[in-house]
Scaffold this motif. Sequence first.
Motif, PDB file in Angstrom:
ATOM      1  N   ASP A   9       3.637   7.825   9.892  1.00 16.01           N
ATOM      2  CA  ASP A   9       3.151   9.097   9.037  1.00 16.01           C
ATOM      3  C   ASP A   9       1.598   9.262   8.870  1.00 16.01           C
ATOM      4  OD1 ASP A   9       5.750   9.833   9.362  1.00 16.01           O
ATOM      5  OD2 ASP A   9       6.313   9.475   7.211  1.00 16.01           O
ATOM      6  N   PHE A  46      -7.919   4.648  -6.377  1.00 10.11           N
ATOM      7  CA  PHE A  46      -8.766   3.897  -5.722  1.00 10.11           C
ATOM      8  C   PHE A  46     -10.281   4.045  -6.609  1.00 10.11           C
ATOM      9  CE2 PHE A  46      -7.423   2.500  -1.293  1.00 10.11           C
ATOM     10  CZ  PHE A  46      -6.353   2.607  -1.577  1.00 10.11           C
ATOM     11  N   ALA A  71       4.459   1.708  -2.959  1.00 12.92           N
ATOM     12  CA  ALA A  71       4.280   3.086  -3.586  1.00 12.92           C
ATOM     13  C   ALA A  71       5.721   3.382  -3.941  1.00 12.92           C
ATOM     14  CB  ALA A  71       3.534   3.584  -2.484  1.00 12.92           C
ATOM     15  N   ARG A  72       6.628   3.286  -2.965  1.00 12.82           N
ATOM     16  CA  ARG A  72       7.812   3.792  -3.302  1.00 12.82           C
ATOM     17  C   ARG A  72       8.601   3.248  -4.541  1.00 12.82           C
ATOM     18  NH1 ARG A  72       9.126   4.035   3.277  1.00 12.82           N
ATOM     19  NH2 ARG A  72       7.511   5.199   3.924  1.00 12.82           N
ATOM     20  N   LEU A  93       2.953  11.895  -8.254  1.00 13.15           N
ATOM     21  CA  LEU A  93       3.940  10.902  -7.757  1.00 13.15           C
ATOM     22  C   LEU A  93       4.650  10.052  -9.071  1.00 13.15           C
ATOM     23  CD1 LEU A  93       1.891   9.196  -4.986  1.00 13.15           C
ATOM     24  CD2 LEU A  93       3.697  10.691  -4.986  1.00 13.15           C
ATOM     25  N   PHE A 136      -4.576   2.463   4.823  1.00 10.98           N
ATOM     26  CA  PHE A 136      -4.143   1.920   3.542  1.00 10.98           C
ATOM     27  C   PHE A 136      -3.939   2.999   2.336  1.00 10.98           C
ATOM     28  CE2 PHE A 136      -5.489  -0.501  -0.346  1.00 10.98           C
ATOM     29  CZ  PHE A 136      -4.126  -0.966  -0.622  1.00 10.98           C
ATOM     30  N   TYR A 137      -5.129   3.549   2.389  1.00  9.59           N
ATOM     31  CA  TYR A 137      -4.961   4.620   1.409  1.00  9.59           C
ATOM     32  C   TYR A 137      -3.945   5.649   1.307  1.00  9.59           C
ATOM     33  CZ  TYR A 137      -7.008   8.733  -1.541  1.00  9.59           C
ATOM     34  OH  TYR A 137      -7.340   9.420  -2.536  1.00  9.59           O
ATOM     35  N   LEU A 138      -3.660   5.916   2.671  1.00 13.70           N
ATOM     36  CA  LEU A 138      -2.242   6.755   2.861  1.00 13.70           C
ATOM     37  C   LEU A 138      -0.850   6.081   2.597  1.00 13.70           C
ATOM     38  CD1 LEU A 138      -3.381   8.813   5.958  1.00 13.70           C
ATOM     39  CD2 LEU A 138      -3.384   9.584   3.271  1.00 13.70           C
ATOM     40  N   ARG A 139      -0.974   4.981   3.081  1.00 16.33           N
ATOM     41  CA  ARG A 139       0.396   4.134   2.849  1.00 16.33           C
ATOM     42  C   ARG A 139       0.411   3.716   1.319  1.00 16.33           C
ATOM     43  NH1 ARG A 139       0.136  -0.983   6.744  1.00 16.33           N
ATOM     44  NH2 ARG A 139       2.603  -1.139   6.066  1.00 16.33           N
ATOM     45  N   SER A 140      -0.619   3.392   0.562  1.00 13.23           N
ATOM     46  CA  SER A 140      -0.626   3.398  -0.872  1.00 13.23           C
ATOM     47  C   SER A 140       0.099   4.565  -1.570  1.00 13.23           C
ATOM     48  CB  SER A 140      -1.815   2.812  -1.525  1.00 13.23           C
ATOM     49  OG  SER A 140      -2.685   4.084  -1.616  1.00 13.23           O
ATOM     50  N   ARG A 141       0.139   5.718  -0.872  1.00 12.32           N
ATOM     51  CA  ARG A 141       0.662   7.043  -1.383  1.00 12.32           C
ATOM     52  C   ARG A 141       2.233   6.975  -0.936  1.00 12.32           C
ATOM     53  NH1 ARG A 141      -2.924   5.524  -4.402  1.00 12.32           N
ATOM     54  NH2 ARG A 141      -4.838   7.289  -4.724  1.00 12.32           N
ATOM     55  N   GLY A 142       2.744   6.084  -0.311  1.00  8.03           N
ATOM     56  CA  GLY A 142       4.077   6.116   0.231  1.00  8.03           C
ATOM     57  C   GLY A 142       4.465   6.404   1.596  1.00  8.03           C
ATOM     58  N   LEU A 143       3.110   6.927   2.352  1.00  8.37           N
ATOM     59  CA  LEU A 143       3.212   7.207   3.638  1.00  8.37           C
ATOM     60  C   LEU A 143       3.847   5.694   4.585  1.00  8.37           C
ATOM     61  CD1 LEU A 143       2.139   9.750   2.295  1.00  8.37           C
ATOM     62  CD2 LEU A 143       0.977  10.106   4.681  1.00  8.37           C
ATOM     63  N   SER A 144       4.526   5.960   5.685  1.00  8.21           N
ATOM     64  CA  SER A 144       4.783   5.164   6.520  1.00  8.21           C
ATOM     65  C   SER A 144       3.466   5.026   7.372  1.00  8.21           C
ATOM     66  CB  SER A 144       5.944   5.298   7.440  1.00  8.21           C
ATOM     67  OG  SER A 144       5.738   6.510   8.234  1.00  8.21           O
ATOM     68  N   GLU A 145       3.316   3.930   8.128  1.00  5.57           N
ATOM     69  CA  GLU A 145       2.010   3.771   8.801  1.00  5.57           C
ATOM     70  C   GLU A 145       1.961   4.844  10.028  1.00  5.57           C
ATOM     71  OE1 GLU A 145       1.498   0.230  11.498  1.00  5.57           O
ATOM     72  OE2 GLU A 145      -0.566   0.188  10.482  1.00  5.57           O
ATOM     73  N   PRO A 164       2.715  -1.991   1.811  1.00  7.05           N
ATOM     74  CA  PRO A 164       2.094  -0.833   0.670  1.00  7.05           C
ATOM     75  C   PRO A 164       2.940   0.335   0.691  1.00  7.05           C
ATOM     76  CG  PRO A 164       0.424  -1.590   2.510  1.00  7.05           C
ATOM     77  CD  PRO A 164       1.632  -2.192   2.896  1.00  7.05           C
ATOM     78  N   GLU A 165       3.455   0.998   1.540  1.00  2.00           N
ATOM     79  CA  GLU A 165       4.356   2.040   1.211  1.00  2.00           C
ATOM     80  C   GLU A 165       5.517   1.639   0.405  1.00  2.00           C
ATOM     81  OE1 GLU A 165       3.456   0.817   4.338  1.00  2.00           O
ATOM     82  OE2 GLU A 165       4.806   1.247   5.719  1.00  2.00           O
ATOM     83  N   SER A 221       8.049  11.217   0.806  1.00  2.00           N
ATOM     84  CA  SER A 221       8.266  10.051   1.388  1.00  2.00           C
ATOM     85  C   SER A 221       8.892   9.128   0.282  1.00  2.00           C
ATOM     86  CB  SER A 221       6.798   9.276   1.794  1.00  2.00           C
ATOM     87  OG  SER A 221       6.236   9.824   2.775  1.00  2.00           O
TER      88      SER A 221
END
Lengths: 256, 489
Positions: B451, A84, A76-77, A162, B440-449, A72-73, A105
């Motif tokens: 973080d 959502f 996003a990147r 973003l 998942f919400y945070l990871r979908s913003r680009g944060l690693s698990e 997922p990250e 990030s």
Amino acid sequence: MLHIENLHVSIGDKPILAGIDLDVKAGEVHAIMGPNGSGKSTLAQVLAGREGYVVTAGCVRYLDRDLLALAPEERARAGVFLAFQYPLEIPGVANVQLLRTALNSVRRSRNETELDAMDFLDTVKGKLELLGMDDSFLYRAVNEGFSGGEKKRNEILQMAVLEPRLAILDETDSGLDIDALKTVAHGVNALKHPGRAVILVTHYQRLLNYIVPDRVHVLAGGRIVRSGDASLALELEERGYGWLMPESSPQTEARP
Amino acid sequence: MNHAEVRRAETRNPEVAQRVTDEYRWGFVTDIEQETVPKGLNEDVIRLISAKKNEPEFMLEWRLTAYRHWLTLREPAWSTVHHPPIDYQAIHYYAAPKTRTQPKNLSEVDPELLRTYEKLGIPLQEREALAGVAVDAVFDSVSVATTFKDKLESLGIIFCPFSEAVQKHSGLVREYLGSVVPYTDNYFATLNSAVFTDGSFVYVPKGVRCPMELSTYFRINAKNSGQFERTLIIADEGASVSYLEGCTAPMRDENQLHAAVVELVALKDARIKYSTVQNWYPGDREGRGGIYNFVTKRGDCRGDRAHISWTQVETGSAITWKYPSCILRGDDSVGEFYSVALTNHRQQADTGTKMIHIGKNSRSTIVSKGISAGFGSNAYRGLVKVLPGAANARNHTQCDSLLMSDHCAAHTFPYIEVKNPTATVEHEATTSKIGDDQLFYLRSRGLSEEDAVNLIVNGFCKEVFKELPMEFAVEAQKLLAVSLEGAIG
Ligand SMILES: Nc1ncnc2c1ncn2[C@@H]1O[C@H](COP(=O)(O)OP(=O)(O)OP(=O)(O)O)[C@@H](O)[C@H]1O
Ligand SMILES: [Mg+2]
């Protein structure tokens, strides 16, 4: 930009998506409509990389990469953003903290310099202004105690910060008052760019008055049963979905 | 025993908190010649310790009385923690670096010790230390250095090793020692009273606000030793002081016992803020080794409007058993307890507080945040007691647990005894599991698990971290991140 081919997705043992085909080119806006429970959010979440949603067949290419192979990250990147349908609350974490961590990030992954607190604040204040949102948003805990509409606007703020290449908005217009609806539309329109694309999942024509889609798709029973131009949305508003419904949904089909 | 304590006043080096991959990075051993007394405990050992410290007669008497009382006690069995029996005869009750002839200044301190503290991120050279924190370094059983002494002395503030206070300020020691935690208090406090070797002593005179953080850094180094330090802090009328303790120990396969006592006395209008970042070696993933941390901490608001605040971040130790408490004797006195306790792998914590309301309008606040990961077990145990005279006493307790895995445990044991009908006591408790959807919400913003986990955990702990001095709050956050590495997935 985004190419979805024959995508089948199950949650647990239950098939939800039964062969989605979709092509979204850079610069386009697509709207996805369809009855409750037809799989719109499932599609959006699968594109963002939600675990537990099993792709049983098909593939998704994004900017010539295998999107489904990315965490997922990483998505996003690479510029994928999902607003959502039900934004999550993160107690004790200030909005500004999440926004900055997220932006940095993404920047880090692109070998761009990270923004310090001051530079970041400048950036984010510009976005707040663009969206007509109050500074106080920044210092509240992420979505905690936010009204439904505030949560949706907060998703748009994250998107604005973003600056994704592919923005997927899952019913971001639901539950918004007229002014907030305009804010959301404004945020999306400000993002429009020949190199970017937007997928709007919505139930209502009214959002599409502000953001005119290039294509409208109807998702029903886990499939896209009809695609057309902006006029399709108007037709749906009048006639509902009944005339488009497939004879059986994938849930009732015998599984191979 | 083996403990290194650094009393210091102000900031710590961020390097302490530097990230490592699932390793306890403070786990090294300092190779230094040790002086230890033979293993085991008896009256001769106690006499020996007392003699080594050249103590006045009253101290030896106090120790021996405590020891004789200890022999009549049994280890408490009421908590949630489990451990094999402790062999009290297999412990060295005194260990000290051999070169020691009570260094007068830093140039006399063994360079190997200075290097140890540098490695721990605590420079003892005053020119390198950050302004605003005085440090006392306790290495195994003895204090090896105290910084900023002169500056503090000019204000009449006493900040020195306990052993030095016994010599130079015996009047104060005699008056206050055991006045908050009597030698009869409990098994571990009684043991400590018999065998304690060093610790920090603080006295802030009337009306003086201590201008810098005071800090003690405890280091256990020697093998098969216990650490039994004793800290006594007195804030005279109208005085205020903020004190911080930090601690680490080498990685060893056997368990080591740490049984400390801390006594705080706040007189009329005085204020004491006591912060702990506890990072003793927690043992390995399978639960081998680690410190048994059995600690008694108590503060006495002895005058009206006295204020005592405990803040603790407990990430280390195989077992943590501690209940920093407040006796709210003065009218309008205030007690606070802010706690983050994290247990990962096989760590166990049973921690909380006691707020004893005696004075009228006394108020207390309890905020406890327990984080359990891996197979960790975490219990909050708290007593709020309102005595008949404590009219209008108020307490608010917030007790939250965060679960990070399917194998960990969280328990809450609130005890409430109210003997005055005008009192208000509120207790709120929540338990939540770190949510896949939040991650998942945070990871979908680009944060690693990682973080994402850290952000959620920091948010969860925020009310406590904001009570820590700034520098330490940053350190505590990083420490939490290191302790949680690999906790998810
Ligand atoms: N975690 C889950 N477990 C089981 N079934 C699920 C799960 N999540 C979704 N579903 C089912 O999948 C189907 C599609 O749900 P989805 O949320 O994608 O619909 P939707 O088109 O977004 O509907 P709406 O318009 O109401 O938002 C529904 O039948 C729903 O009950
Ligand atoms: Mg939906």
